[in-house]
Design a protein around this motif. Structure first.
Motif, PDB file in Angstrom:
ATOM      1  N   GLU A  87       1.717   5.079   0.990  1.00  0.00           N
ATOM      2  CA  GLU A  87       1.481   6.042   2.071  1.00  0.00           C
ATOM      3  C   GLU A  87       2.285   7.313   1.821  1.00  0.00           C
ATOM      4  O   GLU A  87       3.395   7.250   1.260  1.00  0.00           O
ATOM      5  CB  GLU A  87       1.870   5.440   3.421  1.00  0.00           C
ATOM      6  N   LYS A  88       1.728   8.427   2.243  1.00  0.00           N
ATOM      7  CA  LYS A  88       2.401   9.721   2.129  1.00  0.00           C
ATOM      8  C   LYS A  88       2.943  10.114   3.507  1.00  0.00           C
ATOM      9  O   LYS A  88       2.222  10.061   4.505  1.00  0.00           O
ATOM     10  CB  LYS A  88       1.438  10.799   1.632  1.00  0.00           C
ATOM     11  N   LYS A  89       4.197  10.520   3.523  1.00  0.00           N
ATOM     12  CA  LYS A  89       4.800  10.952   4.784  1.00  0.00           C
ATOM     13  C   LYS A  89       5.534  12.271   4.564  1.00  0.00           C
ATOM     14  O   LYS A  89       6.358  12.388   3.641  1.00  0.00           O
ATOM     15  CB  LYS A  89       5.766   9.890   5.307  1.00  0.00           C
ATOM     16  N   TYR A 119       6.419   9.635  -0.913  1.00  0.00           N
ATOM     17  CA  TYR A 119       5.529   8.500  -1.131  1.00  0.00           C
ATOM     18  C   TYR A 119       6.291   7.204  -0.815  1.00  0.00           C
ATOM     19  O   TYR A 119       7.377   6.967  -1.338  1.00  0.00           O
ATOM     20  CB  TYR A 119       5.028   8.470  -2.573  1.00  0.00           C
ATOM     21  N   LYS A 159       0.841  -1.198   0.000  1.00  0.00           N
ATOM     22  CA  LYS A 159       0.000   0.000   0.000  1.00  0.00           C
ATOM     23  C   LYS A 159       0.877   1.249   0.000  1.00  0.00           C
ATOM     24  O   LYS A 159       1.979   1.267   0.548  1.00  0.00           O
ATOM     25  CB  LYS A 159      -0.933   0.006   1.201  1.00  0.00           C
TER      26      LYS A 159
END
Length: 353
Positions: free
Chosen positions: A165-167, A175, A163
């Motif tokens: 995820e943005k951090k 990403y 999956k």
């Protein structure tokens, strides 16, 4: 003893009479299995059902399934039928290829053997063929899946395994791809390809369908029990935008001797084969052997008593023979002796003048 062999019935009669010593040499010692054996697999009904047909797959592709969700984006409803179709085709191609090799192999025998022994040899050969075919396919299949997982390949339905995820890092958005977690947050797709979870439809767990890191792995853990139950199929058809009457749905008929909750993995392990039909003709084998003559050897064991009596009998015959020959030899010897004594030697006398 020699016996001219005319037909098979005669051989069977002789074999009953001389089971251990009868030898009927074959004129042809190498016979192809195809000449007298036909091995045919009977596949699971799913491999010939409408549920893996292109018509059904296309029907699913053009409809919208509201369920089949598990925390992530919806799974394409045609994934599992497509995988099943591919697996059935792959297995059938593998089995057919191995059957061609099997039927081209030769049955070696330098003499005509009984029907019981022939059947026993054939059954052993078929068992080894079936077992080796299953094991070879299983090893290659498992190796392919391990390579796929070891290289962290991403499927078209990538959110099932990884999956995004943005951090925020230093005022930048990064990403990242993180492995999906299944089984109550205990199984990670980064370390195992066997992670899976129950597929849901309208918030209700489906009958035997799973989702996981990879569609193939979820399929292997799934069962086909939904395809035997009208209530389950009705639940699926009620999710389509199209009316299900456009494609009439027929239940599987439980033509297999296995349970309806058998996993696809178990079906793969047996190559989707419910049973093997074995047809062989002993008559064809005997005709190809074409034995025309049989011999029978008499084997007699010599016991001590038999040996002693044989020696005594031999001694008696020798005694009688000597009693007849010795007087005759003595008589001939004396005659030769007296004859030599009666012979007169005349000296050579010369007269002088």
């Amino acid at each position: 003893m020699k016996f001219p062999l005319i037909h098979l019935k005669q051989f069977e009669q002789l074999y009953i009479k001389y089971p251990d010593t009868l030898i009927c040499s074959c004129n042809e010692i190498s016979i192809k299995y195809a000449e007298f054996i036909k091995l045919t697999p009977v596949y699971h009904e799913i491999c010939s059902s409408a549920f893996i047909s292109l018509k059904w797959i296309n029907y699913l592709d053009f409809t919208y399934l509201n369920g089949f969700s598990f925390d992530y984006s919806n799974l394409s409803p045609s994934f599992q039928p497509q995988i099943l179709r591919s697996l059935c085709q792959l297995v059938e191609e593998t089995v057919n290829s191995n059957l061609i090799q099997f039927h081209s192999r030769t049955f070696i025998s330098n003499q005509l053997i009984s029907k019981y022994i022939c059947e026993k040899r054939i059954n052993n050969t078929i068992y080894l063929f079936q077992n080796s075919t299953r094991q070879t396919f299983k090893q290659i299949f498992e190796l392919t899946r391990e390579i796929f997982h070891g290289n962290a390949l991403i499927t078209i339905d990538d959110k099932r395994s990884w999956k995004e995820e943005k951090k925020p890092i230093n005022d930048n958005i990064v990403y990242m791809r993180l492995p999906s977690i299944y089984s109550d947050e205990t199984c990670s797709c980064a370390t195992s390809l066997n992670c899976s979870g129950q597929a849901m439809m309208k918030g209700v767990p489906t009958h035997g369908f799973f989702i996981g890191c990879y569609p193939i792995e979820a399929m292997l853990r799934s069962t086909l029990e939904c395809l035997y139950k009208k209530s389950c199929l009705n639940l699926i058809s009620s999710n389509y935008e199209q009316n299900s009457s456009n494609f009439p749905i027929e239940l599987l008929q439980l033509k297999t001797r296995y349970n309806i909750n058998e996993t696809i993995q178990n079906m793969i392990d047996r190559l989707f084969v419910d049973k093997w039909n074995v047809n062989y003709s002993y008559l064809n084998y005997s005709n190809k052997c074409h034995s025309t003559e049989c011999t029978n050897s008499i084997i007699q064991q010599f016991h001590m008593l038999y040996v002693v009596t044989s020696i005594i009998n031999l001694h008696g015959w020798l005694t009688m023979l000597l009693r007849l020959l010795i007087p005759l030899i003595i008589n001939i010897s004396f005659r030769m002796y007296y004859r030599r004594r009666q012979m007169v030697i005349v000296p050579n006398v010369t007269t002088k003048i």
